[in-house]
Design an enzyme around this catalytic site. Structure first.
Site, PDB file in Angstrom:
ATOM      1  N   LYS A  85     -12.728   9.676 -14.985  1.00  0.00           N
ATOM      2  CA  LYS A  85     -12.361   9.196 -13.649  1.00  0.00           C
ATOM      3  C   LYS A  85     -11.577   7.892 -13.707  1.00  0.00           C
ATOM      4  O   LYS A  85     -11.931   6.969 -14.446  1.00  0.00           O
ATOM      5  CB  LYS A  85     -13.648   8.973 -12.834  1.00  0.00           C
ATOM      6  CG  LYS A  85     -13.461   8.669 -11.374  1.00  0.00           C
ATOM      7  CD  LYS A  85     -13.012   9.906 -10.607  1.00  0.00           C
ATOM      8  CE  LYS A  85     -12.903   9.611  -9.108  1.00  0.00           C
ATOM      9  NZ  LYS A  85     -12.238  10.726  -8.386  1.00  0.00           N
ATOM     10  N   GLY A  90     -15.918   2.554 -17.909  1.00  0.00           N
ATOM     11  CA  GLY A  90     -15.667   3.133 -19.233  1.00  0.00           C
ATOM     12  C   GLY A  90     -14.241   3.620 -19.391  1.00  0.00           C
ATOM     13  O   GLY A  90     -13.605   3.405 -20.438  1.00  0.00           O
ATOM     14  N   CYS A  91     -13.724   4.280 -18.377  1.00  0.00           N
ATOM     15  CA  CYS A  91     -12.365   4.833 -18.445  1.00  0.00           C
ATOM     16  C   CYS A  91     -11.313   3.726 -18.422  1.00  0.00           C
ATOM     17  O   CYS A  91     -10.256   3.849 -19.055  1.00  0.00           O
ATOM     18  CB  CYS A  91     -12.139   5.813 -17.296  1.00  0.00           C
ATOM     19  SG  CYS A  91     -13.251   7.244 -17.361  1.00  0.00           S
ATOM     20  N   THR A  92     -11.598   2.641 -17.703  1.00  0.00           N
ATOM     21  CA  THR A  92     -10.691   1.495 -17.696  1.00  0.00           C
ATOM     22  C   THR A  92     -10.648   0.851 -19.079  1.00  0.00           C
ATOM     23  O   THR A  92      -9.564   0.565 -19.618  1.00  0.00           O
ATOM     24  CB  THR A  92     -11.127   0.463 -16.649  1.00  0.00           C
ATOM     25  OG1 THR A  92     -11.108   1.067 -15.349  1.00  0.00           O
ATOM     26  CG2 THR A  92     -10.199  -0.749 -16.662  1.00  0.00           C
ATOM     27  N   GLY A  95      -8.762   3.192 -21.460  1.00  0.00           N
ATOM     28  CA  GLY A  95      -7.328   3.177 -21.172  1.00  0.00           C
ATOM     29  C   GLY A  95      -6.660   1.897 -21.631  1.00  0.00           C
ATOM     30  O   GLY A  95      -5.539   1.912 -22.166  1.00  0.00           O
TER      31      GLY A  95
END
Length: 201
Positions: A85, A90-92, A95
């Site tokens: 998402k 975590g995804c930030t 990325g």
């Protein structure tokens, strides 16, 4: 004369016994070699339809539609990293790690492309607000299904069904060279960067 004949017969018997004892081992070795060849062959021939159209948000925020084959042709190798998402911690982190290391990957001939089920506008906002300077695919389910990245995962002690954080290293023909399935965000980009030189030897 009889003794010589008996010794010869004994030698032949020993040879036959050794031969038949080795047969199961030789058969297993042959089976294993054929299995590995078949496994490699299957991994190499199974690839997604290159005419599949993907919605891509470029690193500067523009939206384009490209075929899967065209995307692969942009670089010798492609690292597709699937994340759950946009704008989540975590995804930030993941990325931003891939963004920070993107030039190191490019020096190895690898373009890094993120994939999630968020739409293109969400991707553009994510890139702008979090400094994710990578191309991101707004997947409608085609890539998620093909790479089988949906499954059960533990979210703060609760088992849910969702997109599993996973990465795939592909060559320009779409052959899968390496898979990292259901990984943690922290240190994932660094781990891949350490491993790929050996994979590409």
């Amino acid at each position: 004369m009889v003794l010589i004949w008996w010794n010869s017969l004994s030698d032949i018997s020993n040879i036959l016994v050794l031969y038949f004892l080795q047969l199961p081992v030789l058969w297993l070795l042959s089976f294993w070699c054929e299995f590995k060849k078949t496994q490699k062959f299957i991994l190499n021939i199974i690839s997604m339809d290159k005419n599949t159209i993907l919605s891509l948000t470029k690193k500067w925020g523009s939206h384009v539609r490209v075929s899967y084959g065209e995307l692969l042709s942009w670089s010798k190798y492609t690292l597709l990293y699937f994340y759950p998402k946009d704008n989540t911690p975590g995804c930030t982190l993941e990325g931003q790690d891939f963004t920070r290391l993107s030039h190191d990957f490019l020096s190895l001939g690898i373009q890094v492309v993120g994939v999630s089920k968020d739409n293109s506008d969400s991707h553009a906002a994510f890139q702008s607000s979090c400094g994710i300077w990578l191309d991101l695919i707004a997947d409608d389910g085609k890539l998620v299904d093909f790479f089988s990245v949906m499954g059960e995962k533990n979210m703060y002690g609760k088992i849910i069904f969702g997109l599993l954080r996973s990465s795939f290293l592909l060559d320009s023909e779409g052959n899968i060279l390496k898979t990292w399935k259901n990984v943690r965000a922290t240190g994932h980009a660094e781990k891949i960067l350490r491993e790929v030189p050996t994979i590409l030897e």
